[in-house]
Design a protein around this motif. Structure first.
Motif, PDB file in Angstrom:
ATOM      1  N   ILE A  28       0.850  -1.183   0.000  1.00 25.48           N
ATOM      2  CA  ILE A  28       0.000   0.000   0.000  1.00 25.48           C
ATOM      3  C   ILE A  28       0.884   1.231   0.000  1.00 25.48           C
ATOM      4  O   ILE A  28       1.863   1.309   0.747  1.00 25.48           O
ATOM      5  N   GLN A  29       0.535   2.182  -0.838  1.00 25.12           N
ATOM      6  CA  GLN A  29       1.211   3.470  -0.882  1.00 25.12           C
ATOM      7  C   GLN A  29       0.236   4.498  -0.341  1.00 25.12           C
ATOM      8  O   GLN A  29      -0.926   4.528  -0.736  1.00 25.12           O
ATOM      9  N   VAL A  30       0.680   5.336   0.578  1.00 19.80           N
ATOM     10  CA  VAL A  30      -0.174   6.397   1.101  1.00 19.80           C
ATOM     11  C   VAL A  30       0.336   7.736   0.610  1.00 19.80           C
ATOM     12  O   VAL A  30       1.526   7.914   0.364  1.00 19.80           O
ATOM     13  N   GLY A  31      -0.581   8.674   0.459  1.00 19.56           N
ATOM     14  CA  GLY A  31      -0.204  10.005   0.018  1.00 19.56           C
ATOM     15  C   GLY A  31      -1.416  10.897  -0.083  1.00 19.56           C
ATOM     16  O   GLY A  31      -2.558  10.422  -0.064  1.00 19.56           O
ATOM     17  N   PRO A  32      -1.201  12.185  -0.185  1.00 20.38           N
ATOM     18  CA  PRO A  32      -2.314  13.120  -0.283  1.00 20.38           C
ATOM     19  C   PRO A  32      -3.019  13.011  -1.636  1.00 20.38           C
ATOM     20  O   PRO A  32      -2.506  12.396  -2.576  1.00 20.38           O
TER      21      PRO A  32
ATOM     22  N   GLY B   1      -4.086  13.377  -5.216  1.00 23.08           N
ATOM     23  CA  GLY B   1      -3.273  13.737  -6.372  1.00 23.08           C
ATOM     24  C   GLY B   1      -1.942  13.008  -6.458  1.00 23.08           C
ATOM     25  O   GLY B   1      -1.195  13.194  -7.414  1.00 23.08           O
ATOM     26  N   THR B   2      -1.624  12.158  -5.479  1.00 24.05           N
ATOM     27  CA  THR B   2      -0.386  11.390  -5.509  1.00 24.05           C
ATOM     28  C   THR B   2      -0.406  10.416  -6.679  1.00 24.05           C
ATOM     29  O   THR B   2      -1.422   9.779  -6.943  1.00 24.05           O
ATOM     30  N   THR B   3       0.699  10.284  -7.374  1.00 24.30           N
ATOM     31  CA  THR B   3       0.827   9.319  -8.458  1.00 24.30           C
ATOM     32  C   THR B   3       1.212   7.972  -7.862  1.00 24.30           C
ATOM     33  O   THR B   3       2.201   7.875  -7.133  1.00 24.30           O
ATOM     34  N   ALA B   4       0.441   6.946  -8.172  1.00 22.36           N
ATOM     35  CA  ALA B   4       0.685   5.616  -7.622  1.00 22.36           C
ATOM     36  C   ALA B   4       1.873   4.946  -8.295  1.00 22.36           C
ATOM     37  O   ALA B   4       2.102   5.107  -9.489  1.00 22.36           O
ATOM     38  N   LEU B   5       2.611   4.201  -7.515  1.00 21.73           N
ATOM     39  CA  LEU B   5       3.670   3.357  -8.058  1.00 21.73           C
ATOM     40  C   LEU B   5       3.023   2.195  -8.802  1.00 21.73           C
ATOM     41  O   LEU B   5       1.947   1.741  -8.418  1.00 21.73           O
ATOM     42  N   PRO B   6       3.662   1.674  -9.838  1.00 20.25           N
ATOM     43  CA  PRO B   6       3.094   0.550 -10.576  1.00 20.25           C
ATOM     44  C   PRO B   6       2.897  -0.676  -9.683  1.00 20.25           C
ATOM     45  O   PRO B   6       3.788  -1.043  -8.906  1.00 20.25           O
ATOM     46  N   GLY B   7       1.724  -1.286  -9.754  1.00 12.97           N
ATOM     47  CA  GLY B   7       1.447  -2.509  -9.019  1.00 12.97           C
ATOM     48  C   GLY B   7       1.189  -2.331  -7.539  1.00 12.97           C
ATOM     49  O   GLY B   7       1.152  -3.301  -6.784  1.00 12.97           O
ATOM     50  N   VAL B   8       1.010  -1.106  -7.092  1.00  8.75           N
ATOM     51  CA  VAL B   8       0.803  -0.821  -5.676  1.00  8.75           C
ATOM     52  C   VAL B   8      -0.546  -0.130  -5.496  1.00  8.75           C
ATOM     53  O   VAL B   8      -0.917   0.736  -6.285  1.00  8.75           O
TER      54      VAL B   8
ATOM     55  N   LEU C  51      -2.855   2.531  -4.073  1.00 11.68           N
ATOM     56  CA  LEU C  51      -2.715   3.881  -3.516  1.00 11.68           C
ATOM     57  C   LEU C  51      -3.904   4.189  -2.622  1.00 11.68           C
ATOM     58  O   LEU C  51      -5.051   4.001  -3.010  1.00 11.68           O
ATOM     59  N   VAL C  52      -3.618   4.640  -1.415  1.00 11.47           N
ATOM     60  CA  VAL C  52      -4.641   5.107  -0.492  1.00 11.47           C
ATOM     61  C   VAL C  52      -4.366   6.586  -0.246  1.00 11.47           C
ATOM     62  O   VAL C  52      -3.332   6.932   0.329  1.00 11.47           O
ATOM     63  N   GLU C  53      -5.248   7.440  -0.745  1.00 12.01           N
ATOM     64  CA  GLU C  53      -5.069   8.884  -0.553  1.00 12.01           C
ATOM     65  C   GLU C  53      -5.458   9.230   0.878  1.00 12.01           C
ATOM     66  O   GLU C  53      -6.572   8.940   1.316  1.00 12.01           O
ATOM     67  N   THR C  54      -4.529   9.819   1.615  1.00  2.00           N
ATOM     68  CA  THR C  54      -4.717  10.052   3.042  1.00  2.00           C
ATOM     69  C   THR C  54      -4.147  11.394   3.475  1.00  2.00           C
ATOM     70  O   THR C  54      -3.329  11.995   2.791  1.00  2.00           O
ATOM     71  N   THR C  55      -4.557  11.782   4.657  1.00  2.00           N
ATOM     72  CA  THR C  55      -3.883  12.862   5.375  1.00  2.00           C
ATOM     73  C   THR C  55      -2.712  12.216   6.124  1.00  2.00           C
ATOM     74  O   THR C  55      -2.615  10.979   6.202  1.00  2.00           O
TER      75      THR C  55
END
Length: 111
Positions: free
Chosen positions: A3-7, A9-16, A18-22
């Motif tokens: 899982i990748q976290v980020g605000p 508009g974050t660009t997801a890494l391939p194959g991961v 993405l959970v947009e978070t604070t």
């Protein structure tokens, strides 16, 4: 599962996933994670505070001797810390010097 976290508009890494978070929500996700892999910064400090095993990737910007933790696996292939707040060739080169296999082995050792 990775899982990748980020605000927003974050660009997801391939194959991961993405959970947009604070930041606060990211810490909640981190608290339930088996491990953290990322660069030096707020989440590597949060991982240390939460006792989550971590593999931290360091550029030439700063050294783990200043803001790192002995409990974490710190990967850094760089010269003296530059401290530059703008992108520099040394920081880019030091990050490119970190190999995927090296990170994968460090993660495996943490788990």
């Amino acid at each position: 599962r990775y899982i990748q976290v980020g605000p927003l508009g974050t660009t997801a890494l391939p194959g991961v996933r993405l959970v947009e978070t604070t930041f606060r929500e990211a810490c909640a996700v981190l608290a339930r994670s088996l491990a953290f892999v990322g660069t030096e910064g707020a989440l590597h400090h949060a991982a240390a505070a939460l006792g989550v095993p971590a593999v931290v990737l360091w550029s030439e910007f700063i050294s783990p001797e200043f803001t790192g933790y002995d409990s974490q696996t710190n990967i850094r292939h760089a010269g003296p810390a530059c401290g530059a707040r703008i992108s520099c060739r040394g920081c880019a080169a030091s990050m490119l010097a970190i190999e995927v296999a090296e990170v994968a082995a460090a993660i495996k050792a943490k788990l």
